[in-house]
Design an enzyme around this catalytic site. Sequence first.
Site, PDB file in Angstrom:
ATOM      1  N   ASP A   1      35.201  35.652  24.112  1.00 44.13           N
ATOM      2  CA  ASP A   1      36.710  36.233  25.446  1.00 44.13           C
ATOM      3  C   ASP A   1      38.155  35.771  23.729  1.00 44.13           C
ATOM      4  OD1 ASP A   1      36.275  33.560  24.983  1.00 44.13           O
ATOM      5  OD2 ASP A   1      37.576  33.474  26.969  1.00 44.13           O
TER       6      ASP A   1
ATOM      7  N   GLU B 157      36.407  30.587  27.367  1.00 48.38           N
ATOM      8  CA  GLU B 157      37.244  29.713  26.271  1.00 48.38           C
ATOM      9  C   GLU B 157      38.556  29.623  27.406  1.00 48.38           C
ATOM     10  OE1 GLU B 157      40.022  27.275  23.450  1.00 48.38           O
ATOM     11  OE2 GLU B 157      39.812  29.701  24.439  1.00 48.38           O
TER      12      GLU B 157
HETATM   13  N1  LIG Z   1      42.578  28.829  20.531  1.00 47.91           N
HETATM   14  C1  LIG Z   1      42.670  27.598  21.100  1.00 47.91           C
HETATM   15  C2  LIG Z   1      43.103  28.310  22.728  1.00 47.91           C
HETATM   16  O1  LIG Z   1      43.714  29.256  23.045  1.00 47.91           O
HETATM   17  N2  LIG Z   1      42.764  27.721  24.028  1.00 47.91           N
HETATM   18  C3  LIG Z   1      42.762  28.165  25.271  1.00 47.91           C
HETATM   19  C4  LIG Z   1      42.541  27.339  26.656  1.00 47.91           C
HETATM   20  C5  LIG Z   1      42.547  27.238  27.794  1.00 47.91           C
HETATM   21  C6  LIG Z   1      42.803  26.571  28.604  1.00 47.91           C
HETATM   22  N3  LIG Z   1      43.044  27.078  29.337  1.00 47.91           N
HETATM   23  C7  LIG Z   1      43.682  28.573  29.329  1.00 47.91           C
HETATM   24  N4  LIG Z   1      43.175  28.954  28.292  1.00 47.91           N
HETATM   25  C8  LIG Z   1      44.735  27.543  24.851  1.00 47.91           C
HETATM   26  O2  LIG Z   1      45.773  27.842  26.156  1.00 47.91           O
HETATM   27  O3  LIG Z   1      45.034  26.097  24.349  1.00 47.91           O
HETATM   28 ZN    ZN Z   2      40.764  30.106  20.871  1.00 42.58          ZN
HETATM   29 ZN    ZN Z   3      43.299  31.359  22.691  1.00 46.41          ZN
END
Ligand SMILES: NCC(=O)N[C@@H](Cc1c[nH]cn1)C(=O)O
Ligand code: ZN
Ligand code: ZN
Length: 478
Positions: free
Chosen positions: A100, A166
């Site tokens: 995603d 994610e």
């Molecule tokens: N590459 C990892 C990443 O971008 N993770 C997101 C996860 C997240 C949690 N809530 C919304 N997104 C991040 O923002 O760290």
């Molecule tokens: Zn990521």
């Molecule tokens: Zn991300």
Amino acid sequence: MPAPKEFLDYVDDQADAFIQRLSEAVSIKSVSGDAAYRPDVFKMSDWVAKQFRAVGVEIQQVEIGNHVMDGHKLELPKVVLGRLGNDPRKKTVLVYGHFDVQPANLSDGWSTEPFTLSVQPNGQLVGRGSSDDKGPILGWLNTLQYHYENKKELPVNLRCCFEGMEENGSEGLDELVERESKPGGWFDGVDCVCISDNYWLNTRTPVLTYGLRGITYYKLNVSGPSRDLHSGVFGRTVHEPMTDLIKLMSTLVDVNGKILIPGIDDMVGIADEEERKLYEALDYSVQDVEASAGAPIALSSDKVEVLMGRMRMPSLSLHGIEGAFYGPGAKTVIPAKVSGKFSIRLVPPQTPNNILPLVKAHVESEFAKLGSKNKFELEELHGGKPWVTKIDHWNFQAARAATKAVYNKDPDMTREGGSIPVTLTFAEALGVNVLLLPMGRGDDGAHSTNEKLDRSNFIEGTKLLGTYLYEVGAIAGK
Ligand SMILES: NCC(=O)N[C@@H](Cc1c[nH]cn1)C(=O)O
Ligand SMILES: [Zn+2]
Ligand SMILES: [Zn+2]
């Protein structure tokens, strides 16, 4: 054991085809945080499953139930589980990635269509998800394609876990990981985990990552009138939700990044000299952060302070206000209901659960101080715990050797400021070492406009992931 030269040459020969496949992946608008795109996230799950099946991986697409997002009940995208090899003499490596992506619109300021991969003359592959995290997933796929087409056995047994939520807190994944980590489950027998879903610190030096911040995401809802009002008719006549919200949001963090919610910053100890030396040693400068931010706006001119702000301190960011007027023109409206969004990045010992009471107490007391007749509520949207691991493990040694072999450089050891909520779940449920082995550079612009992955990071990064499997395979003893 270094990867065979034949593998490295194959990756070079196939580079254009690999980029073509990345452009296919980028063209699927798998935005998990917007209900309108949920069918595309499903399509992406099917696409990933098909691609991995085509290189000989046994695939299962697992349903993980429903969730409610913005008032809509939605089916969660199917998780793609993969399995290749079951040789008891080999180590079993679990690789994780997410298919995603964050939202992206041309009107946000992209120079090219975000879901059309644009190959720039300087080698940058620009498109949403190129670096976060479709490129790295395809890095594993490219590696497997070599072994499949050339009838070569992998040096390890492989398990895959690719999810489609994610960017929205990995909803539904923890339960699946816990279930499949039990005896007889898909992940039974896994010896180590490798996640490629973060970035180098700069544009020069590869890194291995041993920590991630957690996250807790909130919405502050303020409502009053039954509908939007004319500011000429109601201005200075009623309590305005937006005025209350702006006041509340301004009590959360100061302009230097200090979190103003009592108790949150205090949960984290002060770094001693020894710890400061770890940050001092990293190949990083204030210019690096300013170059990747695109402006000279670092909070400090001290590299160690900047690095600690990102790696070992919590941070609070204000993201947006739903319901507020934001279009062009000069609409004289008083919005009836506004929702302020903010998140806090967490470090040990902070967790979404131990932070919530502090946030709740603070916003309730600040709202009470306003003496407003509007209604106010705090909503917690999603969260994930922070993770830090030890680096004196063969998993890290293998990744270090692979990095030296591919980049001819020792990697820096970093803690990442972002969050990958499932990391701690893997570590706890499986009881094995987890490593983050990123493909992209610090200026890739993940989550931002013009996200890119450099061609060389995609191609050398594929070699890195493949070589890492050979280095793990060379480690004696199960
Ligand atoms: N590459 C990892 C990443 O971008 N993770 C997101 C996860 C997240 C949690 N809530 C919304 N997104 C991040 O923002 O760290
Ligand atoms: Zn990521
Ligand atoms: Zn991300």
